[in-house]
Structure formats: structure tokens, C-alpha cells
Design a protein around this motif. Sequence first.
Motif, PDB file in Angstrom:
ATOM      1  N   LYS A 271       0.861  -1.277  -0.033  1.00  0.00           N
ATOM      2  CA  LYS A 271      -0.079  -0.074   0.182  1.00  0.00           C
ATOM      3  C   LYS A 271       0.913   1.254  -0.002  1.00  0.00           C
ATOM      4  O   LYS A 271       0.531   2.247  -0.819  1.00  0.00           O
ATOM      5  N   ALA A 272       2.025   1.380   0.496  1.00  0.00           N
ATOM      6  CA  ALA A 272       2.965   2.391   0.917  1.00  0.00           C
ATOM      7  C   ALA A 272       3.532   2.585  -0.434  1.00  0.00           C
ATOM      8  O   ALA A 272       3.754   3.876  -0.874  1.00  0.00           O
ATOM      9  N   LYS A 273       3.881   1.796  -1.261  1.00  0.00           N
ATOM     10  CA  LYS A 273       4.583   1.688  -2.563  1.00  0.00           C
ATOM     11  C   LYS A 273       3.546   2.275  -3.568  1.00  0.00           C
ATOM     12  O   LYS A 273       3.887   3.154  -4.250  1.00  0.00           O
ATOM     13  N   GLU A 274       2.279   2.003  -3.295  1.00  0.00           N
ATOM     14  CA  GLU A 274       1.175   2.351  -4.367  1.00  0.00           C
ATOM     15  C   GLU A 274       1.198   3.954  -4.002  1.00  0.00           C
ATOM     16  O   GLU A 274       0.753   4.872  -5.048  1.00  0.00           O
ATOM     17  N   ASN A 275       1.070   4.465  -2.809  1.00  0.00           N
ATOM     18  CA  ASN A 275       0.717   5.905  -2.458  1.00  0.00           C
ATOM     19  C   ASN A 275       2.027   6.751  -2.903  1.00  0.00           C
ATOM     20  O   ASN A 275       1.731   7.905  -3.270  1.00  0.00           O
ATOM     21  N   ALA A 276       3.111   6.076  -2.717  1.00  0.00           N
ATOM     22  CA  ALA A 276       4.457   7.072  -3.305  1.00  0.00           C
ATOM     23  C   ALA A 276       4.385   7.110  -4.831  1.00  0.00           C
ATOM     24  O   ALA A 276       4.599   8.260  -5.258  1.00  0.00           O
ATOM     25  N   LYS A 277       3.922   6.171  -5.311  1.00  0.00           N
ATOM     26  CA  LYS A 277       3.764   6.347  -7.021  1.00  0.00           C
ATOM     27  C   LYS A 277       2.637   7.331  -7.309  1.00  0.00           C
ATOM     28  O   LYS A 277       2.902   7.993  -8.147  1.00  0.00           O
ATOM     29  N   LYS A 278       1.707   7.122  -6.598  1.00  0.00           N
ATOM     30  CA  LYS A 278       0.463   8.104  -7.042  1.00  0.00           C
ATOM     31  C   LYS A 278       0.829   9.757  -6.903  1.00  0.00           C
ATOM     32  O   LYS A 278       0.747  10.545  -7.348  1.00  0.00           O
ATOM     33  N   ARG A 279       1.795  10.008  -5.497  1.00  0.00           N
ATOM     34  CA  ARG A 279       2.219  11.220  -5.128  1.00  0.00           C
ATOM     35  C   ARG A 279       3.262  11.639  -6.210  1.00  0.00           C
ATOM     36  O   ARG A 279       3.362  12.881  -6.611  1.00  0.00           O
TER      37      ARG A 279
END
Length: 246
Positions: free
Chosen positions: A209-217
Amino acid sequence: MTSNKHDFEELATPSVAAKELGISVATLRKYSLIVEKVTGNSDYYERTKQKARLYRKQDISDLDAFQQLSKKSNLTLQEAARQIYAVSDKKTEDKKRAEKEKSQAIATDLMDTQEVVKLLNTLQQTIANQNQAIDTLQKQLTRVEKQNQELLEKQKELAAPADPQEKPALAAPEEKNVEIPQTREEEREIESENEDEDEDQVHDEIITKAKENAKKRATANVHRTLEDMQIPMKRKKHWWQRFLNS
């Protein structure tokens, strides 16, 4: 001379017969009249076309017996004639009866032959009818066998799958046998293993989940170009079209 009634039998004239009997022709004529009267048959003797009597050998023999009987006994000529010619008539009747019976037997044989022929014709007709019936039954049997064969083939077609390329359905996966713990210690070990697996799974989900949020930002901070900010032509409308659509 001969006669049609006695073919191939020699007939004697009155003179010849009288000579054989040792009497005169007149006496022979007298005896002949008595015989015709006793027998009641005026045609007892054969005659020529001139109505003269003719005598067979049997006639001469009977006249001789008649003559001897009349001489040796006290019988009259009529009584002697009745005795002689009663026997003679009986022989004649027996002969006629035998001939009649023979004729009847021949007629019966002919009738039997005709009956046999008729029976054979009837049997032949019956056999022909039976052969025709057998032929008809054979044709019916052949037709029934053909119909049965067609029904069997249709039954096989209905039993076969509609699409020959259709694959059979996959068998349901076999359920794994879960071992049921038999003791309290085994149950605790299984619970401990399940807790460890849950913690690892939660940790993996948090990192993902953290990886996905970083990619979105990172994607959101990219500056948009002027081309990206342009409105597509198909969406672009004049200011006065707003009043028409309202």
C-alpha cells in the motif's frame, strides 16, 4: 355265322343245332318256343336279319340237358325247361351281376382317380397360397428389422454428445484432507502458526500500500503542459451555444 352280341363266338343255324341234338328242325323249333315262353324273353336266342334263330354252344348244351331231363323224368317239357333254364338264368344273372359289379368297380376307380386329382389340385393351390403368405411375412419381417435398425441408430445418435469437440467437464478438485489435531498441544501449535502467517500477511499488505501511495504522489507532482491544458476540439463550444442548450 357270327353276331355283334357275341363277337368271335360261332353260332349254329337251326339245322346244325338240330343235327347235334339228334332231333329234327321242327322239334328244335318247338323246344326253342318253350324256352322263350318259360324265360319270358322272346329274344332269348340270337337271330339273323331274316329272324331265323341262331344257337350258341351254351344254348345247344342247355337244350340237350332239357331234352334228357324230359325223357328221364315224369316232368313235362315246361317243368323240365323251368328247372334247366332257371339254373341257366341264374348263371346268366350271376354273370350279368358280376359284369355290373365290375363296371361299377371301374366307375368307382375312375371316380376315385378324379377325386385324387381334385384333391391334388386342392393341395397344390393350398401350397401356393401358403408360399405366398410366407413370402408376405418374410417381407414384413425384413421391413420390421430395418425399422428396428433405424431406431437403434437414432438412439445411438441421441446418446452421443451434440458437439464431438466438446471437452468433458473438469472434475471438481479433490478436497484436501485436513488433519484434525488430536491433542491440546497440537491445537496450540496450529494457532501459533496461523498468528505468524497473519502478521506476515498484514506486513506485506502495508508495504504494498505504501508503494502504491508513493507512486501516486510522484505522478501528481508532475507539471502539466500547455497541450494537456487545452480543451479537446470535440468538446469546445461557443459561448452562445450555452444559451441554446439551456
